[in-house]
Design a protein around this motif. Structure first.
Motif, mmCIF file in Angstrom:
data_model
loop_
_atom_site.group_PDB
_atom_site.id
_atom_site.type_symbol
_atom_site.label_atom_id
_atom_site.label_comp_id
_atom_site.label_asym_id
_atom_site.label_seq_id
_atom_site.Cartn_x
_atom_site.Cartn_y
_atom_site.Cartn_z
ATOM 1 N N THR A 71 0.852 -1.178 0.000
ATOM 2 C CA THR A 71 0.000 0.000 0.000
ATOM 3 C C THR A 71 0.890 1.230 0.000
ATOM 4 O O THR A 71 2.091 1.139 0.230
ATOM 5 C CB THR A 71 -0.923 0.041 1.237
ATOM 6 N N ALA A 72 0.284 2.358 -0.277
ATOM 7 C CA ALA A 72 1.013 3.625 -0.247
ATOM 8 C C ALA A 72 0.053 4.720 0.185
ATOM 9 O O ALA A 72 -1.164 4.611 -0.002
ATOM 10 C CB ALA A 72 1.601 3.944 -1.613
ATOM 11 N N VAL A 73 0.626 5.774 0.772
ATOM 12 C CA VAL A 73 -0.148 6.935 1.191
ATOM 13 C C VAL A 73 0.517 8.168 0.581
ATOM 14 O O VAL A 73 1.728 8.351 0.693
ATOM 15 C CB VAL A 73 -0.181 7.067 2.732
ATOM 16 N N ALA A 74 -0.301 8.986 -0.074
ATOM 17 C CA ALA A 74 0.193 10.238 -0.646
ATOM 18 C C ALA A 74 -0.374 11.395 0.173
ATOM 19 O O ALA A 74 -1.564 11.413 0.505
ATOM 20 C CB ALA A 74 -0.239 10.367 -2.102
ATOM 21 N N THR A 75 0.482 12.341 0.495
ATOM 22 C CA THR A 75 0.062 13.543 1.198
ATOM 23 C C THR A 75 -0.403 14.558 0.160
ATOM 24 O O THR A 75 0.313 14.829 -0.810
ATOM 25 C CB THR A 75 1.230 14.121 2.026
ATOM 26 N N LEU A 76 -1.599 15.103 0.373
ATOM 27 C CA LEU A 76 -2.199 16.016 -0.599
ATOM 28 C C LEU A 76 -2.305 17.422 -0.044
ATOM 29 O O LEU A 76 -2.428 17.623 1.166
ATOM 30 C CB LEU A 76 -3.622 15.550 -0.950
ATOM 31 N N GLN A 77 -2.297 18.388 -0.951
ATOM 32 C CA GLN A 77 -2.644 19.762 -0.632
ATOM 33 C C GLN A 77 -3.729 20.167 -1.630
ATOM 34 O O GLN A 77 -3.516 20.126 -2.831
ATOM 35 C CB GLN A 77 -1.436 20.694 -0.726
ATOM 36 N N VAL A 78 -4.884 20.528 -1.120
ATOM 37 C CA VAL A 78 -6.063 20.763 -1.939
ATOM 38 C C VAL A 78 -6.439 22.242 -1.904
ATOM 39 O O VAL A 78 -6.364 22.881 -0.858
ATOM 40 C CB VAL A 78 -7.248 19.906 -1.406
ATOM 41 N N SER A 79 -6.865 22.760 -3.066
ATOM 42 C CA SER A 79 -7.323 24.154 -3.153
ATOM 43 C C SER A 79 -8.636 24.214 -3.912
ATOM 44 O O SER A 79 -8.727 23.719 -5.044
ATOM 45 C CB SER A 79 -6.294 25.023 -3.884
ATOM 46 N N ASN A 80 -9.645 24.793 -3.275
ATOM 47 C CA ASN A 80 -10.940 25.072 -3.895
ATOM 48 C C ASN A 80 -11.583 23.850 -4.551
ATOM 49 O O ASN A 80 -12.150 23.941 -5.638
ATOM 50 C CB ASN A 80 -10.821 26.205 -4.914
ATOM 51 N N LEU A 81 -11.514 22.722 -3.888
ATOM 52 C CA LEU A 81 -12.124 21.500 -4.404
ATOM 53 C C LEU A 81 -13.585 21.453 -3.967
ATOM 54 O O LEU A 81 -13.890 21.588 -2.783
ATOM 55 C CB LEU A 81 -11.388 20.264 -3.878
ATOM 56 N N ILE A 82 -14.470 21.284 -4.931
ATOM 57 C CA ILE A 82 -15.894 21.158 -4.616
ATOM 58 C C ILE A 82 -16.168 19.690 -4.295
ATOM 59 O O ILE A 82 -15.972 18.808 -5.125
ATOM 60 C CB ILE A 82 -16.777 21.623 -5.789
ATOM 61 N N VAL A 83 -16.596 19.432 -3.053
ATOM 62 C CA VAL A 83 -16.850 18.074 -2.578
ATOM 63 C C VAL A 83 -18.325 17.938 -2.242
ATOM 64 O O VAL A 83 -18.888 18.774 -1.539
ATOM 65 C CB VAL A 83 -16.002 17.765 -1.314
ATOM 66 N N LYS A 84 -18.963 16.891 -2.777
ATOM 67 C CA LYS A 84 -20.358 16.612 -2.434
ATOM 68 C C LYS A 84 -20.370 15.769 -1.167
ATOM 69 O O LYS A 84 -19.675 14.773 -1.064
ATOM 70 C CB LYS A 84 -21.058 15.863 -3.566
ATOM 71 N N THR A 85 -21.184 16.195 -0.211
ATOM 72 C CA THR A 85 -21.307 15.457 1.044
ATOM 73 C C THR A 85 -22.742 14.984 1.219
ATOM 74 O O THR A 85 -23.676 15.581 0.695
ATOM 75 C CB THR A 85 -20.906 16.329 2.250
ATOM 76 N N ASN A 86 -22.889 13.906 1.969
ATOM 77 C CA ASN A 86 -24.199 13.349 2.252
ATOM 78 C C ASN A 86 -24.335 13.243 3.761
ATOM 79 O O ASN A 86 -23.854 12.302 4.372
ATOM 80 C CB ASN A 86 -24.352 11.982 1.588
ATOM 81 N N MET A 87 -24.943 14.241 4.361
ATOM 82 C CA MET A 87 -25.149 14.258 5.805
ATOM 83 C C MET A 87 -26.591 13.898 6.112
ATOM 84 O O MET A 87 -27.505 14.665 5.818
ATOM 85 C CB MET A 87 -24.884 15.649 6.357
ATOM 86 N N LEU A 88 -26.794 12.709 6.618
ATOM 87 C CA LEU A 88 -28.120 12.254 7.018
ATOM 88 C C LEU A 88 -29.138 12.382 5.877
ATOM 89 O O LEU A 88 -30.263 12.839 6.075
ATOM 90 C CB LEU A 88 -28.607 13.023 8.246
ATOM 91 N N GLY A 89 -28.705 11.996 4.680
ATOM 92 C CA GLY A 89 -29.603 12.010 3.532
ATOM 93 C C GLY A 89 -29.674 13.331 2.788
ATOM 94 O O GLY A 89 -30.338 13.438 1.777
ATOM 95 N N THR A 90 -29.002 14.355 3.292
ATOM 96 C CA THR A 90 -28.995 15.656 2.627
ATOM 97 C C THR A 90 -27.679 15.824 1.880
ATOM 98 O O THR A 90 -26.608 15.848 2.486
ATOM 99 C CB THR A 90 -29.151 16.795 3.658
ATOM 100 N N ILE A 91 -27.780 15.944 0.560
ATOM 101 C CA ILE A 91 -26.577 16.104 -0.262
ATOM 102 C C ILE A 91 -26.308 17.589 -0.456
ATOM 103 O O ILE A 91 -27.204 18.356 -0.831
ATOM 104 C CB ILE A 91 -26.749 15.406 -1.626
ATOM 105 N N SER A 92 -25.080 17.979 -0.164
ATOM 106 C CA SER A 92 -24.690 19.376 -0.358
ATOM 107 C C SER A 92 -23.281 19.436 -0.924
ATOM 108 O O SER A 92 -22.530 18.466 -0.852
ATOM 109 C CB SER A 92 -24.764 20.142 0.966
#
Length: 137
Positions: A71-92
């Motif tokens: 396995t391998a792990v890459a360290t990331l640096q993220v800028s302005n990434l739009i991420v869809k989340t699902n919190m208790l059935g609500t997608i935002s």
């Protein structure tokens, strides 16, 4: 006479060297020797960008650490990434900038696959993307 013998000897030598090279390529599996089985930063970035292709923002790979368990792990640096989340059935959608990690698995043929992503610092405001199987080419 000497030049004809020298020419004949040279041709025989070249023929021998060529056949040894071909034989050694066939018997050692030259393509396996050429294939680099380590996960470079460039290769990790290429695979992560396959996942990111339909999303805005940037993901940079700061470094890659391989583990003995393939396995391998890459360290990331993220800028302005739009991420869809699902919190208790609500997608935002949320705009994320900050640190992250990508996890990879190596297959027996030497190829790598992106298996998961984590964006964020702690459990309460992190985003997890699991069960991926995005391979390199």
């Amino acid at each position: 006479m000497l030049s004809k013998s020298l020419l004949t000897f040279s041709l025989i030598t070249l023929s021998y060297i060529g056949s040894v090279a071909v034989l050694s390529t066939l018997t050692t599996g030259c393509d396996l020797i050429k294939q680099d089985k380590s996960l470079s930063t460039k290769k990790a970035e290429k695979i992560v960008n396959k996942w990111k292709a339909s999303r805005s923002g940037t993901i940079e790979i700061a470094g890659v650490r391989e583990n003995p368990d393939n396995t391998a792990v890459a360290t990331l640096q993220v800028s302005n990434l739009i991420v869809k989340t699902n919190m208790l059935g609500t997608i935002s959608e949320q705009n994320f900038s900050g640190p992250g990690e990508a996890t990879f698995s190596r297959y027996t043929d030497g190829s790598w696959a992106l298996t998961g992503l984590v964006f964020g610092n702690n459990l309460f405001d992190s985003f997890f993307v699991k069960d991926l199987n995005i391979k390199d080419d």
